[in-house]
Design an enzyme around this catalytic site. Structure first.
Site, PDB file in Angstrom:
ATOM      1  N   HIS A 120      -2.911 -34.436  17.975  1.00 15.15           N
ATOM      2  CA  HIS A 120      -1.833 -35.236  18.355  1.00 15.15           C
ATOM      3  C   HIS A 120      -0.545 -34.256  18.880  1.00 15.15           C
ATOM      4  O   HIS A 120       0.581 -34.751  18.992  1.00 15.15           O
ATOM      5  CB  HIS A 120      -1.073 -35.920  17.054  1.00 15.15           C
ATOM      6  CG  HIS A 120      -2.126 -37.106  16.435  1.00 15.15           C
ATOM      7  ND1 HIS A 120      -2.070 -38.432  16.868  1.00 15.15           N
ATOM      8  CD2 HIS A 120      -3.016 -36.642  15.913  1.00 15.15           C
ATOM      9  CE1 HIS A 120      -3.051 -38.942  16.368  1.00 15.15           C
ATOM     10  NE2 HIS A 120      -3.847 -38.176  15.662  1.00 15.15           N
ATOM     11  N   GLU A 170      -4.343  -7.640  15.252  1.00 16.93           N
ATOM     12  CA  GLU A 170      -3.815  -6.472  15.013  1.00 16.93           C
ATOM     13  C   GLU A 170      -4.946  -5.355  14.977  1.00 16.93           C
ATOM     14  O   GLU A 170      -4.891  -4.210  15.469  1.00 16.93           O
ATOM     15  CB  GLU A 170      -3.245  -6.251  13.665  1.00 16.93           C
ATOM     16  CG  GLU A 170      -2.391  -5.261  13.205  1.00 16.93           C
ATOM     17  CD  GLU A 170      -1.480  -5.282  12.117  1.00 16.93           C
ATOM     18  OE1 GLU A 170      -0.163  -5.197  12.170  1.00 16.93           O
ATOM     19  OE2 GLU A 170      -2.162  -5.489  11.009  1.00 16.93           O
ATOM     20  N   GLY A 193      -4.999  -2.310   5.654  1.00 13.09           N
ATOM     21  CA  GLY A 193      -3.972  -3.583   5.140  1.00 13.09           C
ATOM     22  C   GLY A 193      -4.726  -4.957   5.375  1.00 13.09           C
ATOM     23  O   GLY A 193      -4.857  -5.640   4.403  1.00 13.09           O
ATOM     24  N   ARG A 194      -4.962  -5.198   6.524  1.00 13.36           N
ATOM     25  CA  ARG A 194      -5.439  -6.728   6.961  1.00 13.36           C
ATOM     26  C   ARG A 194      -7.046  -6.726   6.397  1.00 13.36           C
ATOM     27  O   ARG A 194      -7.363  -7.905   6.620  1.00 13.36           O
ATOM     28  CB  ARG A 194      -5.416  -6.717   8.410  1.00 13.36           C
ATOM     29  CG  ARG A 194      -5.918  -5.782   9.261  1.00 13.36           C
ATOM     30  CD  ARG A 194      -5.481  -5.973  10.894  1.00 13.36           C
ATOM     31  NE  ARG A 194      -6.342  -4.840  11.782  1.00 13.36           N
ATOM     32  CZ  ARG A 194      -5.702  -3.681  11.661  1.00 13.36           C
ATOM     33  NH1 ARG A 194      -4.468  -3.402  11.059  1.00 13.36           N
ATOM     34  NH2 ARG A 194      -6.049  -2.563  12.410  1.00 13.36           N
ATOM     35  N   LYS A 197       9.336  -0.812  14.497  1.00 17.30           N
ATOM     36  CA  LYS A 197       9.840  -0.398  13.281  1.00 17.30           C
ATOM     37  C   LYS A 197      10.768   0.603  13.619  1.00 17.30           C
ATOM     38  O   LYS A 197      11.915   0.675  12.799  1.00 17.30           O
ATOM     39  CB  LYS A 197       8.742  -0.034  12.440  1.00 17.30           C
ATOM     40  CG  LYS A 197       7.693  -0.895  11.664  1.00 17.30           C
ATOM     41  CD  LYS A 197       6.952  -0.232  10.786  1.00 17.30           C
ATOM     42  CE  LYS A 197       5.812  -0.920  10.639  1.00 17.30           C
ATOM     43  NZ  LYS A 197       4.904  -0.315   9.488  1.00 17.30           N
ATOM     44  N   GLU A 229      10.368  -4.627   4.469  1.00 18.19           N
ATOM     45  CA  GLU A 229      10.604  -5.908   3.969  1.00 18.19           C
ATOM     46  C   GLU A 229      10.403  -6.125   2.510  1.00 18.19           C
ATOM     47  O   GLU A 229      11.017  -6.694   1.906  1.00 18.19           O
ATOM     48  CB  GLU A 229       9.808  -6.784   4.875  1.00 18.19           C
ATOM     49  CG  GLU A 229      10.248  -6.891   6.383  1.00 18.19           C
ATOM     50  CD  GLU A 229       9.501  -5.978   7.132  1.00 18.19           C
ATOM     51  OE1 GLU A 229       9.233  -4.744   6.610  1.00 18.19           O
ATOM     52  OE2 GLU A 229       9.297  -6.292   8.429  1.00 18.19           O
ATOM     53  N   LYS A 262       0.793  -1.195   0.108  1.00 24.73           N
ATOM     54  CA  LYS A 262      -0.063  -0.269   0.054  1.00 24.73           C
ATOM     55  C   LYS A 262       0.923   1.185  -0.003  1.00 24.73           C
ATOM     56  O   LYS A 262       0.633   2.200  -0.843  1.00 24.73           O
ATOM     57  CB  LYS A 262      -0.909  -0.174   1.358  1.00 24.73           C
ATOM     58  CG  LYS A 262      -1.788   1.159   1.491  1.00 24.73           C
ATOM     59  CD  LYS A 262      -2.911   0.651   2.405  1.00 24.73           C
ATOM     60  CE  LYS A 262      -3.704   1.861   3.018  1.00 24.73           C
ATOM     61  NZ  LYS A 262      -4.442   1.739   4.104  1.00 24.73           N
TER      62      LYS A 262
HETATM   63  C1  G6Q Z   1      -2.317  -4.270   8.119  1.00 28.67           C
HETATM   64  C2  G6Q Z   1      -1.100  -3.362   8.619  1.00 28.67           C
HETATM   65  C3  G6Q Z   1       0.115  -4.148   8.073  1.00 28.67           C
HETATM   66  C4  G6Q Z   1       0.389  -3.813   6.421  1.00 28.67           C
HETATM   67  C5  G6Q Z   1       1.824  -4.221   6.205  1.00 28.67           C
HETATM   68  C6  G6Q Z   1       2.417  -3.756   4.950  1.00 28.67           C
HETATM   69  O1  G6Q Z   1      -3.435  -3.845   8.700  1.00 28.67           O
HETATM   70  O2  G6Q Z   1      -1.261  -2.240   8.215  1.00 28.67           O
HETATM   71  O3  G6Q Z   1       0.353  -5.762   8.199  1.00 28.67           O
HETATM   72  O4  G6Q Z   1      -0.390  -4.690   5.719  1.00 28.67           O
HETATM   73  O5  G6Q Z   1       2.688  -3.494   7.186  1.00 28.67           O
HETATM   74  O6  G6Q Z   1       2.091  -2.495   4.502  1.00 28.67           O
HETATM   75  P1  G6Q Z   1       2.245  -1.946   3.048  1.00 28.67           P
HETATM   76  O7  G6Q Z   1       1.358  -2.668   2.383  1.00 28.67           O
HETATM   77  O8  G6Q Z   1       2.193  -0.500   3.180  1.00 28.67           O
HETATM   78  O9  G6Q Z   1       3.492  -2.539   2.339  1.00 28.67           O
END
Ligand code: G6Q
Length: 547
Positions: free
Chosen positions: A384, A353, A267-268, A512, A212, A206
């Site tokens: 198990h 989250e 994001g989630r 972070k 990463e 996003k």
């Molecule tokens: C989800 C969070 C988080 C996010 C990641 C990736 O709700 O905001 O998991 O999706 O940190 O972020 P980007 O899509 O900006 O790389």
């Protein structure tokens, strides 16, 4: 809004708990022959049995009263109509708009967002058709055989979970890979398995700044260029899903191959947006639209069903009951379906989250428990491993068992064995086995009185351990869409009940920021302000030896 604990229904639930909590589910079933039927609900291909819970009509009535008192209905309507309910970030929360049909209007800041949603879906359809048909060619003229999604968190877990869950709908000649971890082993092992001439990377971020993801994307691009290709070949092998057009084009991706989404998609909650591109590339756009339609069916149910019949509300308020009144801080998700292997991980992010926080709307700290630790894995494997604790441990662990009636393929007796185990576990958890029955079974098996005296205590089961059973007719894009949306709305209802903002994630910021500070210190040595423990670990890592 006042705090949860001051709510009238909350106090009433406290006294109900004191009167009721000793009752055993065995007795509840015995006293009410209609319980299983009344505490079950069906929506299309999804059935929920919530009868194996430590609650009765009075308790459920109080829980629905609590939901009303906490404003769940008005909060739901506010979310669905595009109000900026993410109040710490000033954003609307409209993952539901991503699955709205084109004739619906939903406004944010005076503009209808639905046409833009369908424009992106249509672009995804064109692109996925070109790629899947072999029309889209790589720089050396070969069609694409391997799609690699590079993203993390919300830009990874949803697409990966759904793509793997719907693997039976994918074409075997189109493989999908997911890279998320900044550990080079993740991208390294993926690159080892693919060919730069036939690989397409979807850089999903996003922000297009996530450490990463950008590290992995640059490593992938370097690897691609090292195979003899030039920067002008990058647009044939890299596309992006992002809201940051400038950074995308700076990376060398053609803006025509960028699929956008919006600040009102968290994001989630984003797998329904262009973040779902790998899903569409894997199962085709028809399948992706079916996934959206399934979620839409759950949205409509959530928006219109009375709270007492509203599946996400039922699950949410049962969760509140266990977390806030019966001291159960965890929640297990146990899919009896190998295709849903990734669902617990996905729901872990979605739930933890969203609701792993204590700040209330006015900034004060809640003095009651909030989101549970969500965990789990597929059955029968868990049986198990950790089910021992579910049956006889000291913690009460409410669990959702998820079963699929018709598997995509049948292998002999496997599926019936799988389902028999699923049902056996929920029954064993609920009924348990009292000392008398345990002793009788041991006597029948030839045990002497001495063994009975020593072992009955170990071999009895208290039971009264709660579970929900969610049954899907089949695991299809539609039923999976419904299942995911069921949990999304459950999480929302719980967040509203607890008075927290389920749509921010400030709790991930500090780590972070510190990683950014510590990264150069691994070369230069710890800064003076670094705490002694971390400083010593930095020095140890710099020495590259433990001795
Ligand atoms: C989800 C969070 C988080 C996010 C990641 C990736 O709700 O905001 O998991 O999706 O940190 O972020 P980007 O899509 O900006 O790389």
């Amino acid at each position: 809004m006042t705090s949860l604990t001051a709510a009238e229904a909350y106090r009433a639930l406290g006294s109900y708990r004191d009167r009721f909590s000793a009752r055993h589910m065995r007795d509840l079933f015995a006293a009410d022959p209609g319980r299983a039927r009344r505490y079950s609900a069906t929506l299309g291909p999804l059935h929920l049995d919530y009868s194996k819970n430590r609650i009765d009509d009075e308790g459920l009535g109080l829980l629905f009263g609590l939901a009303r008192e906490r404003g769940v209905e008005s909060a739901r309507d506010a979310m669905l109509s595009g109000e900026k309910i993410n109040f710490t970030e000033g954003r609307a929360v409209l993952h539901t708009a991503l699955r709205a049909p084109p004739d619906v209007s939903i406004h944010v800041d005076g503009a209808d967002v639905v046409p833009g949603v369908h424009e992106v879906l249509d672009r995804m359809a064109v692109f996925s058709e070109r790629l899947r048909s072999g029309e889209w060619l790589g720089a050396t003229g070969k069609p694409i055989s391997d799609v690699v999604n590079i993203g993390i968190g919300g830009s990874h877990l949803g697409p990966q979970m759904v793509t793997e869950a719907l693997a039976a709908f994918a074409r075997p000649e189109m493989r999908t890979h997911f890279v998320s971890n900044v550990d080079g082993a993740d991208i390294g092992s993926t690159l080892d398995a693919i060919d730069p001439e036939t690989a397409l990377f979807v850089v999903a971020s996003k922000s297009f700044t996530t450490q990463e993801t950008m590290t992995n994307a640059h490593t992938a691009r370097d690897w691609f260029l090292a195979s003899g290709r030039s920067l002008s070949d990058v647009p044939r092998h890299f596309v992006a899903v992002s809201t940051n057009a400038e950074a995308v084009s700076g990376f060398g991706i053609d803006p025509d191959n960028m699929f956008g989404f919006w600040s009102w998609v968290g994001g989630r909650y984003s797998l329904w947006s262009a973040i779902g591109l790998p899903i569409a590339l894997s199962i085709g756009m028809t399948g992706f639209r079916d996934l959206l339609a399934g979620a839409r069916a759950m949205d409509e149910h959530f928006a219109t069903a009375p709270l007492e019949e509203n599946l996400p509300v039922i699950l949410a308020m049962l969760g509140v009951w266990y977390i806030n009144f019966l001291d159960a801080p965890t929640h297990a998700v146990l899919p009896y379906c190998e295709y849903l292997d990734r669902l617990p991980d996905y729901l872990q992010q979605a739930d933890m989250e969203s609701n792993g926080k204590l700040a209330q709307a006015d900034g004060s700290t809640a003095r009651h428990a909030t989101g549970p630790v969500v965990w789990g894995s597929t059955g029968t494997n868990g049986q198990h491993a950790y089910f021992q604790l579910l049956h006889q441990g000291s913690h009460l662990v409410p669990a959702d068992f998820i079963a699929v009636v018709n598997p995509p393929r049948r292998y002999g007796s496997h599926h019936d064995l799988l389902l028999a185990n699923c049902l056996a576990q929920t029954e064993a958890l609920m009924l348990g086995r009292d000392p008398e029955t345990t002793a009788a079974a041991m006597r029948d098996a030839g045990a002497d009185e001495d063994s009975l005296a020593r072992l009955v205590g170990h071999r009895q089961f208290a039971g009264n351990r709660p579970s929900n059973t969610v049954v899907l007719e089949a695991l299809t894009p539609r039923s999976l869409g419904m299942l995911i949306a069921l949990y999304e709305h459950k999480i929302f209802v719980q967040g509203v009940t607890w008075g927290i903002n389920s749509f921010d994630q400030w709790g991930v910021e500090l780590g972070k920021q510190l990683a950014g500070e510590i990264y150069p210190e691994l070369t230069s040595g710890p800064g003076e302000q670094r705490n002694p423990s971390t400083a010593a670990l930095i020095e140890l890592i710099r020495k590259k030896t433990i001795e």
